[in-house]
Design a protein around this motif. Structure first.
Motif, PDB file in Angstrom:
ATOM      1  N   UNK A   1      -3.951   8.097  12.697  1.00  0.00           N
ATOM      2  CA  UNK A   1      -4.414   9.471  12.437  1.00  0.00           C
ATOM      3  C   UNK A   1      -5.356   9.955  13.538  1.00  0.00           C
TER       4      UNK A   1
ATOM      5  N   UNK B   1      -5.601   4.996   9.675  1.00  0.00           N
ATOM      6  CA  UNK B   1      -6.727   5.717  10.294  1.00  0.00           C
ATOM      7  C   UNK B   1      -6.604   5.699  11.812  1.00  0.00           C
TER       8      UNK B   1
ATOM      9  N   UNK C   1      -7.358  13.932   5.807  1.00  0.00           N
ATOM     10  CA  UNK C   1      -6.716  13.871   7.122  1.00  0.00           C
ATOM     11  C   UNK C   1      -5.735  15.022   7.313  1.00  0.00           C
ATOM     12  N   UNK C   2      -4.939  15.343   6.294  1.00  0.00           N
ATOM     13  CA  UNK C   2      -3.966  16.429   6.445  1.00  0.00           C
ATOM     14  C   UNK C   2      -4.673  17.758   6.711  1.00  0.00           C
TER      15      UNK C   2
ATOM     16  N   UNK D   1       1.576   7.646   8.136  1.00  0.00           N
ATOM     17  CA  UNK D   1       0.171   8.031   8.272  1.00  0.00           C
ATOM     18  C   UNK D   1      -0.091   9.461   7.823  1.00  0.00           C
ATOM     19  N   UNK D   2       0.958  10.281   7.823  1.00  0.00           N
ATOM     20  CA  UNK D   2       0.800  11.699   7.520  1.00  0.00           C
ATOM     21  C   UNK D   2       1.138  12.002   6.061  1.00  0.00           C
ATOM     22  N   UNK D   3       2.101  11.290   5.503  1.00  0.00           N
ATOM     23  CA  UNK D   3       2.687  11.669   4.209  1.00  0.00           C
ATOM     24  C   UNK D   3       1.704  11.495   3.049  1.00  0.00           C
ATOM     25  N   UNK D   4       1.812  12.403   2.061  1.00  0.00           N
ATOM     26  CA  UNK D   4       1.002  12.320   0.846  1.00  0.00           C
ATOM     27  C   UNK D   4       1.895  12.398  -0.377  1.00  0.00           C
ATOM     28  N   UNK D   5       1.289  12.172  -1.544  1.00  0.00           N
ATOM     29  CA  UNK D   5       2.067  12.123  -2.790  1.00  0.00           C
ATOM     30  C   UNK D   5       2.809  13.415  -3.083  1.00  0.00           C
TER      31      UNK D   5
ATOM     32  N   UNK E   1      -7.161   5.855  -0.723  1.00  0.00           N
ATOM     33  CA  UNK E   1      -5.853   6.063  -0.105  1.00  0.00           C
ATOM     34  C   UNK E   1      -5.469   7.539  -0.116  1.00  0.00           C
ATOM     35  N   UNK E   2      -5.458   8.152  -1.294  1.00  0.00           N
ATOM     36  CA  UNK E   2      -4.927   9.510  -1.396  1.00  0.00           C
ATOM     37  C   UNK E   2      -5.936  10.585  -1.003  1.00  0.00           C
TER      38      UNK E   2
ATOM     39  N   UNK F   1     -14.235   4.020  11.098  1.00  0.00           N
ATOM     40  CA  UNK F   1     -14.200   2.647  10.611  1.00  0.00           C
ATOM     41  C   UNK F   1     -14.824   1.741  11.667  1.00  0.00           C
TER      42      UNK F   1
ATOM     43  N   UNK G   1       5.459  16.348  15.875  1.00  0.00           N
ATOM     44  CA  UNK G   1       4.807  15.076  16.210  1.00  0.00           C
ATOM     45  C   UNK G   1       5.857  14.107  16.725  1.00  0.00           C
TER      46      UNK G   1
ATOM     47  N   UNK H   1       8.761  19.205   3.301  1.00  0.00           N
ATOM     48  CA  UNK H   1       7.455  19.379   3.945  1.00  0.00           C
ATOM     49  C   UNK H   1       7.424  18.599   5.253  1.00  0.00           C
ATOM     50  N   UNK H   2       7.953  17.380   5.210  1.00  0.00           N
ATOM     51  CA  UNK H   2       8.032  16.552   6.406  1.00  0.00           C
ATOM     52  C   UNK H   2       9.503  16.283   6.704  1.00  0.00           C
TER      53      UNK H   2
ATOM     54  N   UNK I   1       4.162  15.467  -0.941  1.00  0.00           N
ATOM     55  CA  UNK I   1       5.132  15.867   0.078  1.00  0.00           C
ATOM     56  C   UNK I   1       6.570  15.547  -0.321  1.00  0.00           C
TER      57      UNK I   1
ATOM     58  N   UNK J   1     -12.854   9.725   6.187  1.00  0.00           N
ATOM     59  CA  UNK J   1     -11.430   9.743   6.506  1.00  0.00           C
ATOM     60  C   UNK J   1     -11.148   9.208   7.913  1.00  0.00           C
TER      61      UNK J   1
ATOM     62  N   UNK K   1       0.855  -1.178   0.000  1.00  0.00           N
ATOM     63  CA  UNK K   1       0.000   0.000   0.000  1.00  0.00           C
ATOM     64  C   UNK K   1       0.900   1.239   0.000  1.00  0.00           C
ATOM     65  N   UNK K   2       0.329   2.392  -0.402  1.00  0.00           N
ATOM     66  CA  UNK K   2       1.076   3.649  -0.378  1.00  0.00           C
ATOM     67  C   UNK K   2       1.679   3.868   1.021  1.00  0.00           C
TER      68      UNK K   2
ATOM     69  N   UNK L   1       6.233  19.884   9.020  1.00  0.00           N
ATOM     70  CA  UNK L   1       5.957  18.973  10.130  1.00  0.00           C
ATOM     71  C   UNK L   1       7.253  18.266  10.505  1.00  0.00           C
TER      72      UNK L   1
ATOM     73  N   UNK M   1      -4.515   0.903   5.271  1.00  0.00           N
ATOM     74  CA  UNK M   1      -5.355   2.081   5.546  1.00  0.00           C
ATOM     75  C   UNK M   1      -5.995   2.049   6.935  1.00  0.00           C
TER      76      UNK M   1
ATOM     77  N   UNK N   1      -6.021  10.578   2.717  1.00  0.00           N
ATOM     78  CA  UNK N   1      -4.821  11.240   3.251  1.00  0.00           C
ATOM     79  C   UNK N   1      -4.972  12.758   3.181  1.00  0.00           C
TER      80      UNK N   1
END
Lengths: 284, 204
Positions: free
Chosen positions: A22, A19, B23-24, A59-63, B16-17, B62, A205, A103-104, A65, B59, A9-10, A121, A15, B20
């Motif tokens: 998060x 969650x 959540x951010x 859990x925080x990172x996105x595409x 997934x994205x 669950x 964090x 960014x992170x 970042x 988000x 998974x990413x 962050x 997921x 995310x």
């Protein structure tokens, strides 16, 4: 350099786990300095190598970042290289060694010298999240001490330093109070870095993988280091300056260079040192 | 209790994205109270629930998060069906047992009935998600506290004075308390328990 791995998974974590982490992170920022328990997952490297920080980062990172990882200030040590490559491969994110471009920033035991800005962050790897652990080993008691804001024992520990050495000898993992309510371990950063935590514009964090705790300091939050009126908090200072960039304001590592006792002092923050050298070469 | 398939709406296009990104936005909102966020990754919510509240639910919720719905939202079969289908969240009758409580500004619960956590485990509290008609930074509430450099102005439409009084009174119980996420059609903002709220007397 490294290709994006398939079959994961990413950012590696599933997921449902993200969650759960998060939700713990949102609680942690709402109660600054309070340690929120979370269901720590197994990561593909041993506890003590930054699994707590990695779970928070995942859990925080996105595409979009850009990630920077440091170990004791350096981008090029084994732990930092491994974790940076892990996220480059499992999340396909951009990485950098430049503090301002990230960014992170996942960190083990340092805060970068370049001041962080709002929107960044900083994610700390934490070995022992409980600041009272070596005073009171029982969790059942430390939880009560936090609930009652019963922190006198830590003042006694620092006073024992004063009685024995004439000054507060604690030099790293120096306890802080967050927003005047919770005592918090800043993780084993040198106390040189403690003042940077106070009212930092970036979000901080903290992830402890072994003890499965997450805590946080929101931007612009008061973080004070414990001290006494007659023994105020002080940071380390050096008579030497950095042998590479001549910095006098950064945290210096002592490096032994031969068997005859020769040594040199260099910046612990490799990015800061490189920036200064580049600047000096541009304006000789 | 059952899911009616004709009432189902879409979840995230990319779980997934999109999850995310929402959540951010929530992390920024919760760590910088009063800062408006507009993730807007979803077109419509189920029944009376707006799209913004729906993406927050997708988000965060669950099977591990018991959810409580206010009377009006619980009466809307589309909302409970979609929560069951997309989030698998158990729906509880008492807000005391809920990890999340979902309500409309016109239908807010008595805050004292929500779970505020305990002094030892303040993190066990209920997080309140409130759907509201309008959110702006017009001066009405002055917010101070962690995450705010000096102070921030916030106006949230549609809240009853009883609710606001209860919210302000709950500050006395810190670290216990309720973290609120307010969602208008396109904007979300969070007011965690650590934020002090002063009502500007000059404003209406």
């Amino acid at each position: 350099m490294s290709e994006v791995a398939t079959g994961y998974n990413f950012a590696y974590l599933d997921e449902q786990s993200k969650r759960m982490i998060r939700r713990a992170l949102l609680k942690a920022v709402a109660i600054p300095g309070f340690q929120v328990p979370f269901g720590g997952r197994e990561m593909p490297l041993p506890h003590g190598w930054g699994t707590g920080g990695m779970q928070v980062t995942a859990s925080v990172i996105g595409q979009q970042d850009t990630l920077k990882v440091i170990d004791q200030g350096a981008d090029d040590t084994t732990n930092a290289v491994s974790i940076r490559r892990f996220f480059a491969r499992t999340a396909g994110v951009a990485t950098t060694e430049e503090t301002a471009a990230a960014d992170l920033i996942q960190t083990r035991h340092r805060i970068p010298e370049t001041p962080l800005r709002n929107g960044q962050i900083l994610i700390y790897q934490v070995p022992t999240p409980e600041p009272l652990r070596f005073i009171e080993p029982r969790d059942s008691e430390t939880i009560k001490m936090h609930a009652l804001r019963e922190y006198g024992a830590m003042q006694v520990k620092l006073y024992e330093d004063v009685a024995r050495f004439g000054h507060i000898a604690t030099s790293y993992d120096y306890p802080v109070m967050v927003n005047r309510r919770y005592m918090m371990s800043p993780s084993p950063i040198p106390k040189f870095d403690n003042p940077k935590m106070d009212r930092m514009p970036a979000l901080q964090l903290f992830g402890a993988g072994f003890e499965k705790r997450i805590y946080a300091v929101p931007p612009y939050t008061q973080v004070t280091s414990l001290d006494f009126d007659d023994h105020p908090f002080e940071v380390q200072s050096w008579e030497e300056s950095c042998a590479i960039c001549a910095a006098q304001d950064s945290f210096l590592d002592e490096v032994i260079t031969d068997d005859a006792g020769s040594r040199m002092f260099v910046c612990s923050d490799t990015d800061y040192c490189r920036q200064r050298v580049a600047q000096q070469e541009a304006n000789p | 209790m059952s899911v009616s398939s004709e009432l189902l709406v879409a979840g995230f296009n990319d779980a997934v994205h999109d999850g995310q990104q929402v959540f951010r936005a929530l992390l920024t909102a919760m760590s910088e109270p009063g800062k408006l966020q507009q993730p807007n990754l979803i077109a419509e919510g189920p029944g009376a629930l707006n799209a913004n509240s729906w993406q927050v639910a997708l988000a965060l919720l669950d099977a591990d998060t018991p959810v409580w719905l206010s009377e009006r939202l619980a009466a809307d079969a589309a909302i409970s069906s979609n929560l069951r289908f997309h989030c698998q969240s158990p729906q509880v009758d008492s807000p005391q047992h809920a990890a999340f409580a979902l309500c409309d500004a016109s239908d807010v619960p008595d805050i004292t009935l929500l779970n505020m956590g305990s002094a030892e485990q303040p993190d066990r509290s209920t997080t309140l998600i409130v759907q509201v008609p309008a959110i702006s930074n017009e001066p009405h509430w002055t917010l101070t506290g962690p995450g705010i450099a000096t102070e921030r102005q916030l106006r949230i439409g549609g809240l009853s004075s009883t609710f606001v009084e209860q919210l302000i009174a709950s500050r006395q119980r810190f670290p216990m308390g309720i973290d609120c996420i307010f969602c208008s059609a396109d904007t979300l903002v969070a007011v965690p328990r650590s934020t002090q709220i002063d009502i500007n007397m000059g404003g209406r």
